[in-house]
Design a protein around this motif. Structure first.
Motif, mmCIF file in Angstrom:
data_model
loop_
_atom_site.group_PDB
_atom_site.id
_atom_site.type_symbol
_atom_site.label_atom_id
_atom_site.label_comp_id
_atom_site.label_asym_id
_atom_site.label_seq_id
_atom_site.Cartn_x
_atom_site.Cartn_y
_atom_site.Cartn_z
ATOM 1 N N PRO A 398 0.809 -1.237 0.000
ATOM 2 C CA PRO A 398 0.000 0.000 0.000
ATOM 3 C C PRO A 398 0.836 1.278 0.000
ATOM 4 N N PHE A 399 1.671 1.452 -0.997
ATOM 5 C CA PHE A 399 2.543 2.626 -1.040
ATOM 6 C C PHE A 399 1.755 3.932 -1.124
ATOM 7 N N GLN A 400 0.803 4.004 -2.060
ATOM 8 C CA GLN A 400 0.074 5.259 -2.233
ATOM 9 C C GLN A 400 -0.826 5.556 -1.033
ATOM 10 N N LYS A 401 -1.407 4.540 -0.453
ATOM 11 C CA LYS A 401 -2.235 4.732 0.737
ATOM 12 C C LYS A 401 -1.390 5.315 1.872
ATOM 13 N N LEU A 402 -0.197 4.780 2.049
ATOM 14 C CA LEU A 402 0.699 5.273 3.097
ATOM 15 C C LEU A 402 1.145 6.702 2.802
ATOM 16 N N ALA A 403 1.512 6.986 1.546
ATOM 17 C CA ALA A 403 1.970 8.330 1.190
ATOM 18 C C ALA A 403 0.901 9.375 1.470
ATOM 19 N N ALA A 404 -0.366 9.025 1.227
ATOM 20 C CA ALA A 404 -1.458 9.957 1.508
ATOM 21 C C ALA A 404 -1.553 10.245 3.005
ATOM 22 N N MET A 405 -1.270 9.243 3.824
ATOM 23 C CA MET A 405 -1.270 9.444 5.279
ATOM 24 C C MET A 405 -0.096 10.321 5.717
ATOM 25 N N GLN A 406 1.027 10.204 5.016
ATOM 26 C CA GLN A 406 2.241 10.911 5.427
ATOM 27 C C GLN A 406 2.220 12.397 5.092
ATOM 28 N N VAL A 407 1.332 12.824 4.202
ATOM 29 C CA VAL A 407 1.300 14.235 3.808
ATOM 30 C C VAL A 407 1.162 15.136 5.032
ATOM 31 N N ALA A 408 0.331 14.764 5.980
ATOM 32 C CA ALA A 408 0.128 15.569 7.183
ATOM 33 C C ALA A 408 1.395 15.672 8.022
ATOM 34 N N HIS A 409 2.323 14.742 7.844
ATOM 35 C CA HIS A 409 3.560 14.712 8.641
ATOM 36 C C HIS A 409 4.763 15.286 7.882
ATOM 37 N N THR A 410 4.729 15.272 6.534
ATOM 38 C CA THR A 410 5.884 15.704 5.746
ATOM 39 C C THR A 410 5.608 16.929 4.871
ATOM 40 N N SER A 411 4.336 17.233 4.629
ATOM 41 C CA SER A 411 3.903 18.317 3.735
ATOM 42 C C SER A 411 4.312 18.085 2.283
ATOM 43 N N VAL A 412 4.610 16.845 1.926
ATOM 44 C CA VAL A 412 4.949 16.494 0.551
ATOM 45 C C VAL A 412 3.757 15.783 -0.090
ATOM 46 N N GLY A 413 3.273 16.353 -1.189
ATOM 47 C CA GLY A 413 2.167 15.756 -1.917
ATOM 48 C C GLY A 413 2.627 15.160 -3.238
ATOM 49 N N TRP A 414 1.774 14.323 -3.834
ATOM 50 C CA TRP A 414 2.105 13.614 -5.070
ATOM 51 C C TRP A 414 0.959 13.766 -6.053
ATOM 52 N N ALA A 415 1.291 13.934 -7.332
ATOM 53 C CA ALA A 415 0.255 14.064 -8.362
ATOM 54 C C ALA A 415 -0.241 12.720 -8.852
ATOM 55 N N GLY A 416 0.511 11.652 -8.623
ATOM 56 C CA GLY A 416 0.134 10.328 -9.101
ATOM 57 C C GLY A 416 1.177 9.319 -8.715
ATOM 58 N N LYS A 417 1.291 8.249 -9.491
ATOM 59 C CA LYS A 417 2.272 7.204 -9.196
ATOM 60 C C LYS A 417 2.979 6.714 -10.463
ATOM 61 N N ASP A 418 2.860 7.471 -11.548
ATOM 62 C CA ASP A 418 3.404 7.032 -12.827
ATOM 63 C C ASP A 418 4.186 8.147 -13.510
ATOM 64 N N HIS A 419 4.788 7.796 -14.638
ATOM 65 C CA HIS A 419 5.556 8.758 -15.421
ATOM 66 C C HIS A 419 4.656 9.908 -15.879
ATOM 67 N N SER A 420 5.293 11.040 -16.170
ATOM 68 C CA SER A 420 4.565 12.220 -16.618
ATOM 69 C C SER A 420 5.178 12.745 -17.913
ATOM 70 N N ALA A 421 4.468 13.665 -18.568
ATOM 71 C CA ALA A 421 4.895 14.185 -19.869
ATOM 72 C C ALA A 421 5.647 15.504 -19.746
ATOM 73 N N ASP A 422 6.160 15.817 -18.571
ATOM 74 C CA ASP A 422 6.850 17.085 -18.347
ATOM 75 C C ASP A 422 8.006 17.304 -19.330
ATOM 76 N N PHE A 423 8.237 18.535 -19.724
ATOM 77 C CA PHE A 423 9.522 18.906 -20.302
ATOM 78 C C PHE A 423 10.508 18.947 -19.139
ATOM 79 N N VAL A 424 11.669 18.342 -19.309
ATOM 80 C CA VAL A 424 12.553 18.109 -18.166
ATOM 81 C C VAL A 424 13.847 18.908 -18.265
ATOM 82 N N GLU A 425 14.539 18.977 -17.125
ATOM 83 C CA GLU A 425 15.805 19.693 -17.037
ATOM 84 C C GLU A 425 16.908 18.981 -17.813
ATOM 85 N N LEU A 426 17.714 19.769 -18.505
ATOM 86 C CA LEU A 426 18.898 19.290 -19.203
ATOM 87 C C LEU A 426 19.996 20.314 -18.979
#
Length: 459
Positions: A398-426
């Protein structure tokens, strides 16, 4: 002219004409390239790792230091594959390796079976030494994309066989299961096959540090990906037996730099991607810092050498984590510094026989986080029906379930659990870097590297 070739040549022409001809004429040719990939690194990962290192150690990351000190040429890169706006690592590495976008899942093989010669084969044919180091299996998608042709990234036993035939100078990472006769489907002892071909073979850190540099090197240090750095630092045995990415990079450079014709080395922080898939913030930040430590090794070498182009990037974003607004952000973010273990390590310690109270104790001891009783119970519910199938999360923990619980403790949020189409740093440092335009396609880097070193694009 075919439409695809027209646009491909047009983009490459953009690189060639991005600066005045007078500047191009005065550009020094690179003898060596170190190509560093923080696999699956979203922009938020890069930013948070810098903040994390500043607050923990009093200084920022080496990557962001290049920007602060105006030492690097910087661009954005379009990462799409032939089959999707969101690439996987195989197609992404193939875009650099073969210079052509291929479908997700493929390594330098087009949708209709077209085969594109990988760049390390081209550099080796030109007389340069070549190699890859990674924190995931050495037969995994990112190193393989620089090295081989395969219709499927999953054909890792065949990829290992190809490595033997191709005889690259340095290949180091995880994946003993792909080389060992006990775990290979064909029961072939590939370690012995490499030794028979006069390779120096290392299967632990001590053996790696004692390697002779007069032979090609194969170093494979763990059954699958290497242990997460955060977990390694809590285990004296792992620290003695598993090398860091920085140590592997230093060893690879010592071997490859013996060639007067130069070298090309790919360095991958592969478990940045794995921890992003798992929304594992402790794992993610420490893997990104391990990559940053390897970057420091590369930058130090390049500064002393003076003939090395250093390329720093990622193949795609993943899960787009970020430090989110709200109260107690500083306190919450600093709490991650006290983590002793990753979510991956903790969740794999839990069994269906555990109790909610035991789970609460485990998280408090290993991460300083006190879960609510209903949260601990919700975690435990997943262990009554574990599924052993899958790639990145074979047990469906249950990685995503746990991460959702941890937001209140770390203030780090996540948009999903998969790759994204971002233009990236080079980013680039060293001879040839001044020719980098502010926006490129991933395939442009193939020809860029060949041009930077003066190697003809043949085959």
């Amino acid at each position: 002219m075919k439409r695809r070739d027209f646009f491909r040549q047009g983009t490459l022409a953009t690189i060639a004409t991005a600066v005045p001809a007078s500047v191009q004429a005065g550009t020094k040719q690179a003898r060596n390239i170190i190509f560093l990939v923080s696999d699956g690194m979203s922009t938020g990962t890069l930013n948070m790792a810098d903040l994390y290192r500043q607050r923990r150690e009093g200084h920022g990351t080496h990557w962001l230091g290049l920007y602060r000190e105006n030492k690097a040429r910087r661009a954005l890169m379009d990462t799409a594959s032939a089959s999707s706006l969101v690439t996987d690592s195989a197609a992404a590495s193939s875009s650099w390796g073969g210079g052509v976008r291929v479908p997700n899942g493929s390594l330098n093989v087009g949708a209709n079976g077209e085969v594109y010669r990988p760049i390390l084969q081209k550099f080796k044919a030109a007389g340069k030494s070549v190699g890859c180091v990674t924190t995931v299996p050495i037969t995994h998608a990112t190193p393989a994309g620089f090295c081989v042709n395969s219709k499927s990234r999953g054909s890792m036993e065949d990829i290992a066989d190809q490595y033997l035939t191709l005889r690259f100078d340095v290949m180091m990472g995880g994946g003993t299961d792909v080389f060992s006769k006990e775990t290979r489907k064909d029961k072939r002892d590939l370690f012995q096959a490499f030794r028979d071909k006069d390779f120096s073979v290392a299967v632990n850190r001590d053996e790696m540090l004692k390697l002779s540099f007069d032979k090609p090197i194969l170093g494979v240090f763990h059954p699958d990906g290497l242990p997460y750095m955060l977990d390694r630092e809590q285990d004296e045995n792992l620290k003695k037996t598993i090398p860091t990415l920085a140590e592997m990079t230093k060893t690879a450079l010592a071997r490859l730099s013996r060639n007067p014709k130069g070298f090309v080395l790919q360095v991958e922080g592969g478990k940045v991607d794995w921890s992003a898939h798992a929304n594992d913030i402790g794992g993610l930040l420490n893997e990104q810092l391990a990559f940053d430590d390897a970057l420091k090794v590369a930058l130090d070498f390049a500064e002393k050498d003076g003939n090395t182009l250093v390329i720093i990037t990622t193949d795609h974003g993943n899960s787009n984590p970020g430090l989110c607004g709200g109260g107690n952000i500083n306190v919450n973010f600093d709490r991650i510094q006290k983590f002793r273990h990753t979510n991956d390590w903790i969740l794999n310690k839990i069994t269906r026989e555990d109790t909610p109270a035991r789970i609460t104790e485990l998280f408090e001891a290993e991460q300083g986080i006190v879960l609510k009783p209903d949260e601990a119970k919700a975690i435990l519910e997943n262990y009554t029906h574990l599924d052993e199938s899958g790639v990145y999360n074979a047990r469906k923990l249950p990685f995503q379930k746990l991460a959702a619980m941890q937001v209140a403790h770390t203030s780090v949020g996540w948009a999903g659990k998969d790759h994204s189409a971002d233009f990236v740093e080079l980013a680039m440092v060293g001879p040839g870097s001044e020719l980098l335009p502010p926006f490129v396609k991933n395939t442009d880097l193939h020809t860029f590297m060949l041009r930077a070193t003066g190697v003809k694009n043949e085959g």
